[in-house]
Design an enzyme around this catalytic site. Structure first.
Site, PDB file in Angstrom:
ATOM      1  N   ASP A  68       1.574  38.459 113.302  1.00  0.00           N
ATOM      2  CA  ASP A  68       0.614  38.131 112.230  1.00  0.00           C
ATOM      3  C   ASP A  68       0.061  36.722 112.358  1.00  0.00           C
ATOM      4  O   ASP A  68      -1.112  36.471 112.025  1.00  0.00           O
ATOM      5  CB  ASP A  68       1.267  38.309 110.857  1.00  0.00           C
ATOM      6  CG  ASP A  68       1.225  39.760 110.380  1.00  0.00           C
ATOM      7  OD1 ASP A  68       1.499  39.994 109.195  1.00  0.00           O
ATOM      8  OD2 ASP A  68       0.918  40.654 111.198  1.00  0.00           O
ATOM      9  N   ASN A 113      -2.574  44.428 112.651  1.00  0.00           N
ATOM     10  CA  ASN A 113      -2.444  45.025 111.321  1.00  0.00           C
ATOM     11  C   ASN A 113      -2.115  43.948 110.299  1.00  0.00           C
ATOM     12  O   ASN A 113      -1.382  44.176 109.333  1.00  0.00           O
ATOM     13  CB  ASN A 113      -1.367  46.119 111.313  1.00  0.00           C
ATOM     14  CG  ASN A 113      -1.456  46.987 110.054  1.00  0.00           C
ATOM     15  OD1 ASN A 113      -2.457  46.954 109.327  1.00  0.00           O
ATOM     16  ND2 ASN A 113      -0.400  47.725 109.772  1.00  0.00           N
ATOM     17  N   ASP A 340       6.779  43.197  98.211  1.00  0.00           N
ATOM     18  CA  ASP A 340       7.275  43.304  99.596  1.00  0.00           C
ATOM     19  C   ASP A 340       8.782  43.536  99.659  1.00  0.00           C
ATOM     20  O   ASP A 340       9.314  43.830 100.731  1.00  0.00           O
ATOM     21  CB  ASP A 340       6.925  42.039 100.395  1.00  0.00           C
ATOM     22  CG  ASP A 340       5.485  42.051 100.865  1.00  0.00           C
ATOM     23  OD1 ASP A 340       5.075  41.068 101.508  1.00  0.00           O
ATOM     24  OD2 ASP A 340       4.760  43.022 100.591  1.00  0.00           O
ATOM     25  N   GLU A 368       1.321  48.331 105.249  1.00  0.00           N
ATOM     26  CA  GLU A 368       1.477  48.786 106.644  1.00  0.00           C
ATOM     27  C   GLU A 368       1.667  50.294 106.732  1.00  0.00           C
ATOM     28  O   GLU A 368       1.390  50.924 107.745  1.00  0.00           O
ATOM     29  CB  GLU A 368       2.645  48.067 107.313  1.00  0.00           C
ATOM     30  CG  GLU A 368       2.358  46.635 107.734  1.00  0.00           C
ATOM     31  CD  GLU A 368       2.535  45.636 106.629  1.00  0.00           C
ATOM     32  OE1 GLU A 368       2.372  46.020 105.452  1.00  0.00           O
ATOM     33  OE2 GLU A 368       2.800  44.464 106.912  1.00  0.00           O
ATOM     34  N   HIS A 415       7.147  46.912 109.786  1.00  0.00           N
ATOM     35  CA  HIS A 415       8.273  46.013 109.992  1.00  0.00           C
ATOM     36  C   HIS A 415       9.274  46.060 108.841  1.00  0.00           C
ATOM     37  O   HIS A 415      10.485  45.982 109.050  1.00  0.00           O
ATOM     38  CB  HIS A 415       7.763  44.585 110.205  1.00  0.00           C
ATOM     39  CG  HIS A 415       6.860  44.095 109.089  1.00  0.00           C
ATOM     40  ND1 HIS A 415       6.973  42.852 108.538  1.00  0.00           N
ATOM     41  CD2 HIS A 415       5.838  44.692 108.427  1.00  0.00           C
ATOM     42  CE1 HIS A 415       6.067  42.709 107.586  1.00  0.00           C
ATOM     43  NE2 HIS A 415       5.362  43.815 107.507  1.00  0.00           N
ATOM     44  N   ARG A 416       8.797  46.186 107.619  1.00  0.00           N
ATOM     45  CA  ARG A 416       9.694  46.186 106.465  1.00  0.00           C
ATOM     46  C   ARG A 416      10.463  47.509 106.349  1.00  0.00           C
ATOM     47  O   ARG A 416      11.566  47.542 105.802  1.00  0.00           O
ATOM     48  CB  ARG A 416       8.947  45.839 105.182  1.00  0.00           C
ATOM     49  CG  ARG A 416       8.325  44.482 105.256  1.00  0.00           C
ATOM     50  CD  ARG A 416       8.022  43.818 103.937  1.00  0.00           C
ATOM     51  NE  ARG A 416       7.217  42.624 104.173  1.00  0.00           N
ATOM     52  CZ  ARG A 416       7.725  41.493 104.654  1.00  0.00           C
ATOM     53  NH1 ARG A 416       9.010  41.393 104.940  1.00  0.00           N
ATOM     54  NH2 ARG A 416       6.929  40.463 104.882  1.00  0.00           N
ATOM     55  N   LYS A 441       5.972  42.060 113.878  1.00  0.00           N
ATOM     56  CA  LYS A 441       4.816  41.702 113.034  1.00  0.00           C
ATOM     57  C   LYS A 441       5.088  40.402 112.284  1.00  0.00           C
ATOM     58  O   LYS A 441       4.225  39.554 112.142  1.00  0.00           O
ATOM     59  CB  LYS A 441       4.504  42.818 112.041  1.00  0.00           C
ATOM     60  CG  LYS A 441       3.254  42.571 111.202  1.00  0.00           C
ATOM     61  CD  LYS A 441       2.911  43.781 110.361  1.00  0.00           C
ATOM     62  CE  LYS A 441       1.534  43.693 109.763  1.00  0.00           C
ATOM     63  NZ  LYS A 441       1.465  42.786 108.591  1.00  0.00           N
TER      64      LYS A 441
HETATM   65  O1  LIG Z   1      -1.147  36.764 100.154  1.00  0.00           O
HETATM   66  C1  LIG Z   1      -0.170  37.043 100.891  1.00  0.00           C
HETATM   67  O2  LIG Z   1       0.320  36.241 101.713  1.00  0.00           O
HETATM   68  C2  LIG Z   1       0.476  38.372 100.728  1.00  0.00           C
HETATM   69  C3  LIG Z   1       0.205  39.132  99.633  1.00  0.00           C
HETATM   70  C4  LIG Z   1       0.845  40.430  99.363  1.00  0.00           C
HETATM   71  O3  LIG Z   1      -0.132  41.424  99.456  1.00  0.00           O
HETATM   72  P1  LIG Z   1      -0.723  42.181  98.144  1.00  0.00           P
HETATM   73  O4  LIG Z   1      -1.408  41.152  97.318  1.00  0.00           O
HETATM   74  O5  LIG Z   1      -1.660  43.174  98.750  1.00  0.00           O
HETATM   75  O6  LIG Z   1       0.462  42.762  97.429  1.00  0.00           O
HETATM   76  C5  LIG Z   1       1.989  40.751 100.324  1.00  0.00           C
HETATM   77  O7  LIG Z   1       2.206  42.182 100.379  1.00  0.00           O
HETATM   78  C6  LIG Z   1       1.723  40.264 101.718  1.00  0.00           C
HETATM   79  O8  LIG Z   1       2.864  40.487 102.546  1.00  0.00           O
HETATM   80  C7  LIG Z   1       1.415  38.785 101.771  1.00  0.00           C
HETATM   81  C1  LIG Z   2       1.965  43.737 103.412  1.00  0.00           C
HETATM   82  C2  LIG Z   2       2.399  42.841 104.286  1.00  0.00           C
HETATM   83  O1  LIG Z   2       1.599  42.050 105.076  1.00  0.00           O
HETATM   84  P1  LIG Z   2       0.019  42.053 105.252  1.00  0.00           P
HETATM   85  O2  LIG Z   2      -0.608  42.586 103.972  1.00  0.00           O
HETATM   86  O3  LIG Z   2      -0.309  40.605 105.465  1.00  0.00           O
HETATM   87  O4  LIG Z   2      -0.300  42.915 106.433  1.00  0.00           O
HETATM   88  C3  LIG Z   2       3.846  42.578 104.488  1.00  0.00           C
HETATM   89  O5  LIG Z   2       4.168  41.605 105.218  1.00  0.00           O
HETATM   90  O6  LIG Z   2       4.678  43.333 103.912  1.00  0.00           O
END
Ligand SMILES: O=C(O)C1=C[C@@H](OP(=O)(O)O)[C@@H](O)[C@H](O)C1
Ligand SMILES: C=C(OP(=O)(O)O)C(=O)O
Length: 462
Positions: A68, A113, A340, A368, A415-416, A441
């Site tokens: 990422d 992704n 998350d 994801e 990944h989660r 990721k």
């Molecule tokens: O702004 C960020 O860094 C993130 C926001 C979250 O997404 P959502 O706002 O879609 O829940 C989270 O799921 C993602 O891993 C990171």
């Molecule tokens: C949703 C996630 O990441 P992103 O939305 O940045 O792909 C995550 O890290 O669980």
């Protein structure tokens, strides 16, 4: 810890999981240990955007090195930002002196992704100006971005388009910057749309209009802690942000002033920390995560509060948080602000007395993978009774999980899924995790660190 759980392999003992099609964690006794996870993905990608668009150079320390952040770095390099990666990826020297719009050729940017990367870059590049096409892997082309594109369309001097059905990537941008200063953005699908627009606002300096940018939020705002994080990072780079009653469709006002380069330190990833705190809860051990405290910038440190509600003891210090596992009972919990960690909680719930109801996470279906439906599918393979709801799920653990035969679990390139489901193997036999490499990721070394924490030499299952 002679009876500590471990993971097992029949082939190499390399410390990475790129070569292995599967991993099996072997059950054992209580796990005791201390760990410092890698840097926060969310903070690293925010700091990269602000540093890349700043006046003057920045030094980011404690950064995450993963897919990422790598795609974010490569995208910023494509607009001439020099990023020198040292210290195994933990230190990033960012020099924007040669930054330049891509006005001639369309710059094709591969985003894999990474939701943060594509949402933050779509907003920033539309404000900065130039011609860009942001593309990803197939799943990314099914993750919504239409609400962000609609908001940008209200102010862009140029065009922006989400090319896939339903307002999904690839995203095509042909922009001379933002000419407007006010836009509306939906908050109920992802907070990343608002975060991206906030960080982009100061970049729209090119326009004649120097009035502050006003972002009006429509609908329920999900994952609110990430908006506070965004404002905090922006202000570390000289930004000025006012969050005005976001609890009821409020607005965010951002001054149009350039970011200033700075030294910026990134705390460990709190979402990653959830897996290690969960290990203490599941095994009845004691695990300390260093580098995080209740005052951390990441909302996911709140996961320990959920474990506490389930019966665990939590010790909170100025630079660490310890979880002591105790007998667990199910909980009814709204996890909108820490979505998350839903998968982590779901696995802990398998070993609690009574059901666990997770609510407030309808938006988890767009990540994801479908983190409600696909998660339910894998939990059922472990004997749980799982009811799906529009906004979450109810997990009733199997009474006979100790005699369950185990299962081979899909991870859906998520990944989660891999990191959370692997923890079921701490108590249940024959839990095999497919495609462990998908942790790259956000956490390439997850299974190595898991092995180190649970105390056995490193092996992989064929
Ligand atoms: O702004 C960020 O860094 C993130 C926001 C979250 O997404 P959502 O706002 O879609 O829940 C989270 O799921 C993602 O891993 C990171
Ligand atoms: C949703 C996630 O990441 P992103 O939305 O940045 O792909 C995550 O890290 O669980």
């Amino acid at each position: 810890m002679s009876d500590a759980p471990t993971s097992r392999s029949l082939n190499d003992s390399s410390s990475t999981n790129h070569a292995s099609p599967a991993v099996t964690v072997i059950p054992g006794g209580p796990v005791h240990g201390t760990i410092r996870p890698p840097g926060s993905k969310s903070l690293t990608n925010r700091a990269l955007i602000c540093a890349a668009m700043a006046e003057g150079a920045s030094k980011l320390t404690g950064a995450l090195s993963s897919e990422d952040t790598e795609v974010m770095i490569e995208a910023l390099r494509a607009i001439g930002v020099e990023i020198n990666v040292t210290d195994g990826g933990q230190t990033l020297l960012v020099d924007p002196a040669m930054r330049a719009r891509c006005d001639d050729e369309i710059a094709e940017l591969f985003i894999a992704n990474s939701g943060t990367s594509i949402r933050f870059l779509t907003a920033a590049l539309s404000a900065f100006g130039g011609r860009y096409r942001l593309v990803g892997v197939p799943r990314m082309h099914a993750r919504p971005i239409g609400d962000l594109v609609s908001a940008i369309s209200e102010v862009i001097d140029g065009t922006i388009n989400a090319e896939s059905t339903g307002g999904c990537p690839p995203v095509m941008i042909e922009s001379h910057g933002w000419s407007g200063s006010s836009m509306s953005v939906a908050g109920n699908v992802s907070s990343q749309f608002l975060s991206g627009l906030m960080m982009a606002a100061p970049l729209s300096l090119g326009s004649q209009n120097v009035a502050p940018i006003e972002l009006h939020v429509t609908g329920e705002l999900v994952s609110r802690p990430y908006i506070d994080m965004t404002a905090d990072v922006m202000e570390s780079f000289g930004g000025r942000v006012v969050l005005d009653d976001l609890s009821s469709q409020g607005k965010v006002v951002i001054e149009r002033r350039p970011y200033q380069g700075t030294d910026y330190s990134i705390e460990p990833d709190a979402s990653a920390a959830s897996y290690f705190w969960a290990i203490a809860a599941i095994t009845g051990g004691e695990v300390t995560v260093e580098g995080l405290s209740p005052s951390a910038m990441q909302g996911d440190v709140g996961f320990v509060d959920v474990l506490e509600k389930m019966g665990c003891v939590v010790k909170r210090r100025s630079d660490s948080i310890t979880v002591l596992g105790q007998p667990l009972h199910g909980v009814d919990i709204d996890m909108n602000s820490i979505s998350d960690t839903v998968q982590t909680l779901a696995v802990v719930a398998l070993f609690a007395t009574g059901p666990t109801r997770v609510r407030g996470v309808a938006h988890n279906r767009f990540k994801e993978t479908d983190r409600i439906g696909d998660l339910a599918c894998e939990l059922r393979k472990l004997g749980a009774l799982v009811e799906e709801h529009s906004d979450g799920l109810t997990i009733t653990p199997a009474s006979d999980w100790r005699s369950h035969a185990g299962a081979t679990l899909e991870t859906y390139h998520d990944h989660r899924m891999a990191m959370s489901l692997s923890l079921a193997g701490l108590k249940m036999r024959n839990v095999k995790i497919l495609d462990p490499a998908c942790t790259s990721k956000t956490y390439p070394e997850f299974f190595h660190d898991l092995e180190t924490l649970i105390g056995r030499s490193h092996h992989w299952a064929a």
